[in-house]
Design a protein around this motif. Sequence first.
Motif, PDB file in Angstrom:
ATOM      1  N   ILE A 191      77.578 -11.896  -6.579  1.00 61.80           N
ATOM      2  CA  ILE A 191      77.077 -13.214  -5.516  1.00 61.80           C
ATOM      3  C   ILE A 191      75.428 -12.877  -5.856  1.00 61.80           C
ATOM      4  N   PRO A 192      74.984 -14.485  -6.259  1.00 64.48           N
ATOM      5  CA  PRO A 192      73.340 -14.435  -6.105  1.00 64.48           C
ATOM      6  C   PRO A 192      73.208 -14.518  -4.650  1.00 64.48           C
ATOM      7  N   VAL A 193      72.129 -13.568  -3.870  1.00 64.01           N
ATOM      8  CA  VAL A 193      72.166 -13.242  -2.503  1.00 64.01           C
ATOM      9  C   VAL A 193      70.372 -13.224  -2.708  1.00 64.01           C
TER      10      VAL A 193
ATOM     11  N   HIS B 280      80.220 -11.756 -13.267  1.00 57.87           N
ATOM     12  CA  HIS B 280      80.613 -11.235 -12.182  1.00 57.87           C
ATOM     13  C   HIS B 280      79.897  -9.488 -11.744  1.00 57.87           C
ATOM     14  N   SER B 281      80.492  -8.936 -11.503  1.00 57.97           N
ATOM     15  CA  SER B 281      79.877  -8.041 -10.619  1.00 57.97           C
ATOM     16  C   SER B 281      80.337  -6.550 -10.920  1.00 57.97           C
ATOM     17  N   PHE B 282      81.694  -6.649 -12.163  1.00 65.14           N
ATOM     18  CA  PHE B 282      82.816  -5.850 -13.015  1.00 65.14           C
ATOM     19  C   PHE B 282      82.936  -6.608 -14.342  1.00 65.14           C
ATOM     20  N   CYS B 283      83.203  -5.743 -15.009  1.00 58.38           N
ATOM     21  CA  CYS B 283      83.672  -6.046 -17.142  1.00 58.38           C
ATOM     22  C   CYS B 283      84.844  -6.548 -16.316  1.00 58.38           C
ATOM     23  N   LEU B 284      85.477  -8.180 -17.261  1.00 56.93           N
ATOM     24  CA  LEU B 284      86.491  -8.750 -17.485  1.00 56.93           C
ATOM     25  C   LEU B 284      86.361  -8.876 -19.212  1.00 56.93           C
TER      26      LEU B 284
ATOM     27  N   MET C 200      84.681  -0.690  -7.547  1.00 62.36           N
ATOM     28  CA  MET C 200      84.257  -0.659  -6.933  1.00 62.36           C
ATOM     29  C   MET C 200      82.828  -0.318  -6.788  1.00 62.36           C
ATOM     30  N   PRO C 201      82.318   1.298  -7.469  1.00 63.31           N
ATOM     31  CA  PRO C 201      81.611   1.339  -8.254  1.00 63.31           C
ATOM     32  C   PRO C 201      80.709   0.866  -8.350  1.00 63.31           C
ATOM     33  N   THR C 202      80.759  -0.652  -9.420  1.00 66.19           N
ATOM     34  CA  THR C 202      79.893  -1.336 -10.302  1.00 66.19           C
ATOM     35  C   THR C 202      79.742  -2.265  -9.389  1.00 66.19           C
ATOM     36  N   THR C 203      80.192  -2.764  -8.110  1.00 59.33           N
ATOM     37  CA  THR C 203      80.019  -3.710  -7.289  1.00 59.33           C
ATOM     38  C   THR C 203      78.917  -3.439  -6.059  1.00 59.33           C
ATOM     39  N   LEU C 204      79.691  -2.307  -5.329  1.00 57.83           N
ATOM     40  CA  LEU C 204      79.066  -1.647  -4.649  1.00 57.83           C
ATOM     41  C   LEU C 204      77.097  -1.069  -4.847  1.00 57.83           C
ATOM     42  N   GLY C 205      77.591  -1.090  -6.504  1.00 55.03           N
ATOM     43  CA  GLY C 205      76.435  -0.250  -6.815  1.00 55.03           C
ATOM     44  C   GLY C 205      74.992  -1.274  -7.091  1.00 55.03           C
ATOM     45  N   ILE C 206      75.639  -2.468  -6.998  1.00 57.12           N
ATOM     46  CA  ILE C 206      74.876  -4.132  -6.932  1.00 57.12           C
ATOM     47  C   ILE C 206      74.066  -3.890  -5.749  1.00 57.12           C
ATOM     48  N   PHE C 207      75.113  -4.338  -5.015  1.00 59.91           N
ATOM     49  CA  PHE C 207      74.727  -4.763  -3.281  1.00 59.91           C
ATOM     50  C   PHE C 207      73.634  -3.477  -2.897  1.00 59.91           C
ATOM     51  N   TRP C 208      74.155  -2.102  -3.138  1.00 61.23           N
ATOM     52  CA  TRP C 208      73.444  -0.878  -2.439  1.00 61.23           C
ATOM     53  C   TRP C 208      72.047  -0.489  -3.043  1.00 61.23           C
TER      54      TRP C 208
ATOM     55  N   PRO D 180      81.488  -6.877   4.384  1.00 58.57           N
ATOM     56  CA  PRO D 180      82.381  -7.660   4.399  1.00 58.57           C
ATOM     57  C   PRO D 180      82.841  -6.656   2.977  1.00 58.57           C
ATOM     58  N   PHE D 181      82.557  -6.611   2.082  1.00 57.61           N
ATOM     59  CA  PHE D 181      83.166  -5.685   0.486  1.00 57.61           C
ATOM     60  C   PHE D 181      83.206  -4.861   1.220  1.00 57.61           C
ATOM     61  N   CYS D 182      82.802  -3.938   1.492  1.00 59.49           N
ATOM     62  CA  CYS D 182      82.793  -2.525   2.124  1.00 59.49           C
ATOM     63  C   CYS D 182      84.205  -2.255   3.162  1.00 59.49           C
ATOM     64  N   PHE D 183      83.984  -3.376   3.655  1.00 58.54           N
ATOM     65  CA  PHE D 183      85.124  -3.421   4.989  1.00 58.54           C
ATOM     66  C   PHE D 183      86.681  -2.997   3.877  1.00 58.54           C
ATOM     67  N   MET D 184      86.507  -4.666   2.985  1.00 54.73           N
ATOM     68  CA  MET D 184      87.744  -4.656   2.274  1.00 54.73           C
ATOM     69  C   MET D 184      88.896  -3.237   1.717  1.00 54.73           C
TER      70      MET D 184
END
Length: 311
Positions: free
Chosen positions: A19-21, A178-182, A80-88, A32-36
């Motif tokens: 997410i570009p923020v 994305h924050s993960f690979c597809l 989870m790992p790559t998504t939260l790794g980007i945020f944190w 919210p992502f961590c909560f999910m």
Amino acid sequence: MSAVNDSKFEPAVFFLTGIPVNEDIRVWISIPFCFMYVISILGNSVILFIIKTDPSLHEPMYIFLSMLAITDLGVSISTMPTTLGIFWFNSREINHNTCFAQLFFIHSFTLSESSVLLCMAFDRFVAICNPLRYASILTPPRIAKMGLVSLLRGVVLICPLPILLKKHRYCQTSILTHSFCLHQEVMKKACSDIRVNIIYGFFLTVASRGLDFLLILLSYVMILKTVLSIASHTERLKALNTCFSHICIVLFFYTSEISLAVIYRFVKNYSSLVEIVMGIIYLFIPPLMNPIVYCVKTKPIRVSIIRVVSP
């Protein structure tokens, strides 16, 4: 000689965007992502614990639900790992092998989830259309075989994807949306011929998710036909109510997946934000909603949870 020179410029890593923020609010967006993630893992773990410890829930319907919870846990842990790794940590680099491994697990678990949803539809079909033979058709050995086939189907059909991707050179822009690979996105970053990937990916979508969805749809046509033949209005509602949770989960899963597939294959010049949002809905919402729907709508599970948490 040119092939050798081109290989020098092949990127050693992919760069995940997510997410570009603004950097100042990145940590806040992560909440919210961590909560999910927490709800997904906790909710599905509770489902597994309740079904395992309550003998009254050792029935085919709930065994299939436990399989669904396992696939949901797999999807959550894979992303989870790559998504939260980007945020944190703003950790956006992912090497090729790690990316291929991640997309293998993501696609394997989602394909296995599609298979489990088909098994659950078959369970409801037998329970409503042929209730007198329910116990003789869905025996424990047969349920175990169905679960094993669902898992092996996901692994076997997805195995060729990382193998095909490893054969390509990646000399184009290596930034992933994305924050993960597809697979659908990674293959487009190759500078070699990807026709085999496109053909196999299309075949995989049609022969797995497409076929599963059609069979689920067919099972509900037969269920509806049987329910409408029941004279009692109360019995009709009771029969349909046993299918409500599964119908909700099927809609969550296939609506997001079909939408993402259409965007990748048929829509041109779409916004990257639309792609990001659809990817989040596709991979994050089903593992979050599945345990909530079943805990709210399934009385035996709700009663078992209350019994466990009550002093």
